[in-house]
Design a protein around this motif. Structure first.
Motif, PDB file in Angstrom:
ATOM      1  N   GLU A  98       2.198   6.749  -6.843  1.00 27.08           N
ATOM      2  CA  GLU A  98       1.133   7.604  -7.391  1.00 27.08           C
ATOM      3  C   GLU A  98       1.417   9.092  -7.188  1.00 27.08           C
ATOM      4  O   GLU A  98       1.090   9.910  -8.021  1.00 27.08           O
ATOM      5  CB  GLU A  98      -0.199   7.238  -6.734  1.00 27.08           C
ATOM      6  N   LYS A 142      -7.410  12.258  -1.727  1.00 32.84           N
ATOM      7  CA  LYS A 142      -6.905  12.785  -2.989  1.00 32.84           C
ATOM      8  C   LYS A 142      -7.968  12.673  -4.082  1.00 32.84           C
ATOM      9  O   LYS A 142      -8.078  13.499  -4.973  1.00 32.84           O
ATOM     10  CB  LYS A 142      -5.644  12.008  -3.406  1.00 32.84           C
ATOM     11  N   ARG A 165      -2.870   5.138   4.631  1.00 31.17           N
ATOM     12  CA  ARG A 165      -2.772   5.121   3.174  1.00 31.17           C
ATOM     13  C   ARG A 165      -4.126   5.310   2.497  1.00 31.17           C
ATOM     14  O   ARG A 165      -4.262   6.038   1.527  1.00 31.17           O
ATOM     15  CB  ARG A 165      -2.164   3.794   2.687  1.00 31.17           C
ATOM     16  N   LEU A 211       0.840  -1.208   0.000  1.00 32.09           N
ATOM     17  CA  LEU A 211       0.000   0.000   0.000  1.00 32.09           C
ATOM     18  C   LEU A 211       0.876   1.259   0.000  1.00 32.09           C
ATOM     19  O   LEU A 211       0.653   2.190  -0.783  1.00 32.09           O
ATOM     20  CB  LEU A 211      -0.896   0.012   1.237  1.00 32.09           C
ATOM     21  N   THR A 212       1.926   1.225   0.879  1.00 36.27           N
ATOM     22  CA  THR A 212       2.804   2.383   1.003  1.00 36.27           C
ATOM     23  C   THR A 212       3.541   2.636  -0.308  1.00 36.27           C
ATOM     24  O   THR A 212       3.610   3.780  -0.799  1.00 36.27           O
ATOM     25  CB  THR A 212       3.795   2.161   2.157  1.00 36.27           C
ATOM     26  N   GLU A 266       2.661   1.742  -3.317  1.00 31.82           N
ATOM     27  CA  GLU A 266       1.715   2.221  -4.332  1.00 31.82           C
ATOM     28  C   GLU A 266       1.425   3.711  -4.155  1.00 31.82           C
ATOM     29  O   GLU A 266       1.439   4.491  -5.130  1.00 31.82           O
ATOM     30  CB  GLU A 266       0.416   1.427  -4.217  1.00 31.82           C
ATOM     31  N   THR A 267       1.210   4.110  -2.911  1.00 31.00           N
ATOM     32  CA  THR A 267       0.910   5.512  -2.629  1.00 31.00           C
ATOM     33  C   THR A 267       2.072   6.406  -3.064  1.00 31.00           C
ATOM     34  O   THR A 267       1.890   7.463  -3.651  1.00 31.00           O
ATOM     35  CB  THR A 267       0.656   5.714  -1.114  1.00 31.00           C
ATOM     36  N   LEU A 277      -4.460  -0.363  -4.489  1.00 30.24           N
ATOM     37  CA  LEU A 277      -5.249   0.856  -4.271  1.00 30.24           C
ATOM     38  C   LEU A 277      -6.383   0.955  -5.291  1.00 30.24           C
ATOM     39  O   LEU A 277      -7.481   1.381  -4.953  1.00 30.24           O
ATOM     40  CB  LEU A 277      -4.347   2.083  -4.381  1.00 30.24           C
TER      41      LEU A 277
END
Lengths: 572, 125
Positions: free
Chosen positions: A376, B26, B19, A369-370, A372-373, B109
């Motif tokens: 992005e 956003k 997250r 998750l981290t 991916e963030t 995500l």
């Protein structure tokens, strides 16, 4: 011997009985014969008595010489003859036909002789009268002197005296005196014609008397013969009875001797014939009891034990087959058990691995998750923000690393079988890590009452962990969700034994199930969810550590497993 | 219109909340993240949310209870379940209790975005 036991028994009993029966029958025959014989003795005695009666009458007749006595005698004789005639032909046959023939003949002769004698006696009285008449004539002639001078009156009187004496005594002496006197007359007067009638009468008297005497002698002889015959019969009948008694006695003695010798012998033989095959069976049974299953009963006798022996052998065959197949099954069971113990190990391991996988899922998810963030919004992030992201990634990597390290530790430890000094407190605490995920997932609180010291036991780390994880897992599964797992470690002051009490707040175990809880393959879980080996393996592992695993449970209150382990000793 | 959508994230893993909050904010949603399920429960009792994303296995109150509470309080709220335990039984139970959808850890995500968009679409109809 192709005889059945009951045949043997019958022979053993029947032969002595037969001896007794035969002996008794023969004796019975002898005794009834003796009874008959006794009748014959009576008959003989009767005969003899009659004969004696006849002889008595005979004497009377001799003495009195008259018809009355002759009649008495004759009636006695006829009574005797009648009684003889009435004797049954069988008795005659038994006593002796010849004797009876002789007896009858003698009796007839006797009767005839009596008649002759009677005639002779009648003749005698005539002759006596004649003699007396001639005597008196002679006396008259002397008194008239018609005789020669040599013959005097006294001479004649003396002659008459001699004549009377002779008639009275009829003996030799008086006969001689009379005869001499008659000779004197002839010598003195050879031609005395007047004397001749008297002399002729005397001579007639002599001959008549002789005849009578001869007859009387004959009668006496015949009478004696009768007596002798009857006497003989009596003696012989008595002897016969005696013989019967002797025979009976002898037979009894013989039967007794046979019974006393043959009887016990037969009984002994029969008993050993019956017992022998049973004894053999007993010996074989003993050998079998000692473990020799190859023994078989011999099939010698064709009696009841034959079928017993064949069934016995069949049973032994079955027994051996069963024994062999059981041995085979046992081997198989040992193999399967080993396999199952191994699979239980794998199941525990599997549970741990799935727990580990689940545990790894979270840090991995966080890292991805981290990352991916970051990708992005890479351009927008400030230096501080990026630091924060990287810190997260690193901390989650560290977290994952620790989890994997733990698993590797566990796996390494599992391979070791060495028993060595172990701090049980540390092992208990580390076991909590292994089930931490399960506890969390099932929302179960952990309460620890563990002293802050080291307690040492002699053991194998992985095995001790396996025991604890297995029992913890069991407790967690029993509670399902929202329970409290209480683990208490204490040391007994007396023997220094270490007690680990694991208590859950589950539904408890029923009395019926608690008996079986340590049995292999016993499980209350649905099919496929438990091997039923966990507690059984745990107990055997505890026993490997010379310890003890017990369980206490109350329905609706919970269950407590108590592990007792001996303390580590320097000498061991 | 997305500015009006209120989303609550409940997960005892703080990084997940952090997250998702960043990403979804956003995208224009109003997001509040909680690690403590009890506090989260109190929060939605006071202020209703349009969408609730919750982990299933948590201490105190688990995801299934949150689902039940939310559906009782406000049946229109869409509840999205996150879980590491991909069990069919749990999924079926959750759907029966009115869960909108399932997301299985580890997730991308875009998966979250996709589920949230579908939920928003569902809300507007």
């Amino acid at each position: 011997m192709r005889l059945k036991i009951w045949h043997k028994m019958i022979i053993g009993i029947a032969i002595p009985s037969l001896i007794v029966v035969l002996g008794s029958l023969i004796n019975y025959g002898y005794i009834s014969d003796t009874e008959n014989r006794q009748r014959y003795v009576l008959i003989a005695d009767d005969l003899k008595e009659h004969v004696l009666e006849v002889r008595r009458n005979e004497k009377n007749f001799f003495h009195f010489k008259n018809a009355d006595y002759l009649h008495n005698l004759q009636s006695e004789i006829s009574t005797l003859a009648t009684s003889v005639k009435h004797i049954s032909p069988k008795a005659v046959e038994e006593i002796g036909k010849e004797e009876f023939a002789l007896f009858n003949e003698t009796l007839n002769a006797y009767a005839n002789l009596l008649n002759d004698l009677y005639e002779s006696y009648q003749q005698e009285s005539q002759v006596v009268e004649e003699v007396r008449a001639e005597g008196r004539e002679l006396e008259t002639l002397v008194s008239q002197g018609k005789l020669s001078q040599e013959i005097t009156t006294s001479f004649i009187l003396h002659l008459r005296l001699l004549e009377k004496n002779y008639m009275l005594f009829r003996d030799k002496k008086s006969f001689n005196e009379l005869n001499n006197r008659l000779k004197q007359i002839r010598n003195v007067t050879p031609f005395c014609y007047r004397c001749n009638p008297y002399i002729a009468a005397i001579n007639n008297l002599f001959s008549t008397y002789n005849k009578s005497d001869a007859l009387a002698n004959k009668i006496q002889d015949t009478g004696n013969s009768l007596e002798v015959i009857t006497g003989k019969i009596v003696v012989r009948e008595r002897e016969k009875i005696g013989v019967f008694f002797t025979k009976t006695k002898r037979l009894l003695v013989i039967a007794l001797i046979i019974l006393c010798t043959v009887g016990p012998l037969l009984v002994y033989k029969t008993a050993s014939y019956i017992v022998a095959p049973i004894k053999r069976l007993a010996e074989i049974t003993e050998k079998i009891a000692e473990g020799d299953l190859t023994q078989r009963a011999p099939l010698r006798e064709h009696d009841e034990t034959y079928s017993l022996s064949t069934s016995f052998n069949t049973m032994l065959d079955h027994l051996q087959l069963t024994h062999d197949s059981l041995e085979h099954s046992l081997q198989l069971l040992h193999q399967k058990q080993a396999q199952l113990v191994e699979s239980e190990k794998r199941a525990t391991l599997g549970l741990l691995v799935s727990g580990v996988a689940h545990e790894l899922n979270n840090p991995l998810n966080n890292i991805s998750l981290t990352a991916e963030t970051m990708r992005e919004g890479l351009e927008e992030f400030s230096r501080e923000e990026l630091d924060d992201y990287i810190k997260d990634i690193l901390s989650q990597s560290e977290r994952a690393h620790n989890i994997v390290e733990n698993l590797l530790d566990f796996a390494r430890a599992r391979r070791s079988t060495i028993m060595e000094k172990q701090d049980i407190i540390r092992i208990v605490k580390e076991s909590f890590h292994l089930v931490a995920n399960q506890l969390r997932i099932n929302n179960i609180k952990l309460e620890q009452h563990i002293p802050d010291i080291a307690l040492f036991v002699k053991g194998n780390r992985s095995k001790l962990e396996q025991i604890l994880v297995s029992i913890f897992t069991n407790a967690i599964q029993a509670m399902k969700t929202d329970g409290t797992l209480t683990v208490r470690v204490t040391q007994e002051s007396e023997n220094k034994n270490i007690l680990i009490k694991i208590h859950d707040t589950g539904p408890g175990i029923s009395e019926n199930d608690i008996k079986n809880i340590f049995e292999p393959f016993f499980t209350t879980k649905p099919v496929g969810e438990g091997t039923g080996l966990g507690l059984s393996v745990s107990r055997s592992l505890v026993m490997e550590h010379k310890g003890e695993l017990r369980v206490e449970s109350t329905l609706d209150k919970g269950t407590t497993f108590i592990i007792t382990l001996p303390p580590f000793e320097v000498t061991s | 219109m997305e500015n009006n959508i209120r989303i609550m994230v409940v997960d005892d893993e703080p990084i997940v909340g952090k997250r998702l909050k960043q990403t979804l904010e956003k995208d224009g949603y109003v997001v509040e993240a909680f690690t403590d399920s009890l506090i989260a429960t109190n929060e939605f009792e006071k202020n209703p949310f349009d969408i609730i994303i919750t982990d299933l296995k948590m201490e105190k109150i688990d995801g299934m209870n949150i689902l039940e509470n939310v559906k009782r309080k406000n049946p229109d709220t869409k509840v999205i379940i996150i879980t590491g335990v991909g069990k069919w039984l749990t999924a079926t139970e959750a759907f029966e209790k009115g869960a909108f959808d399932f997301i299985i850890k580890p997730f991308k995500l875009d998966e979250i975005r996709d589920v949230v968009q579908r939920a928003v679409k569902d809300l507007s109809t």
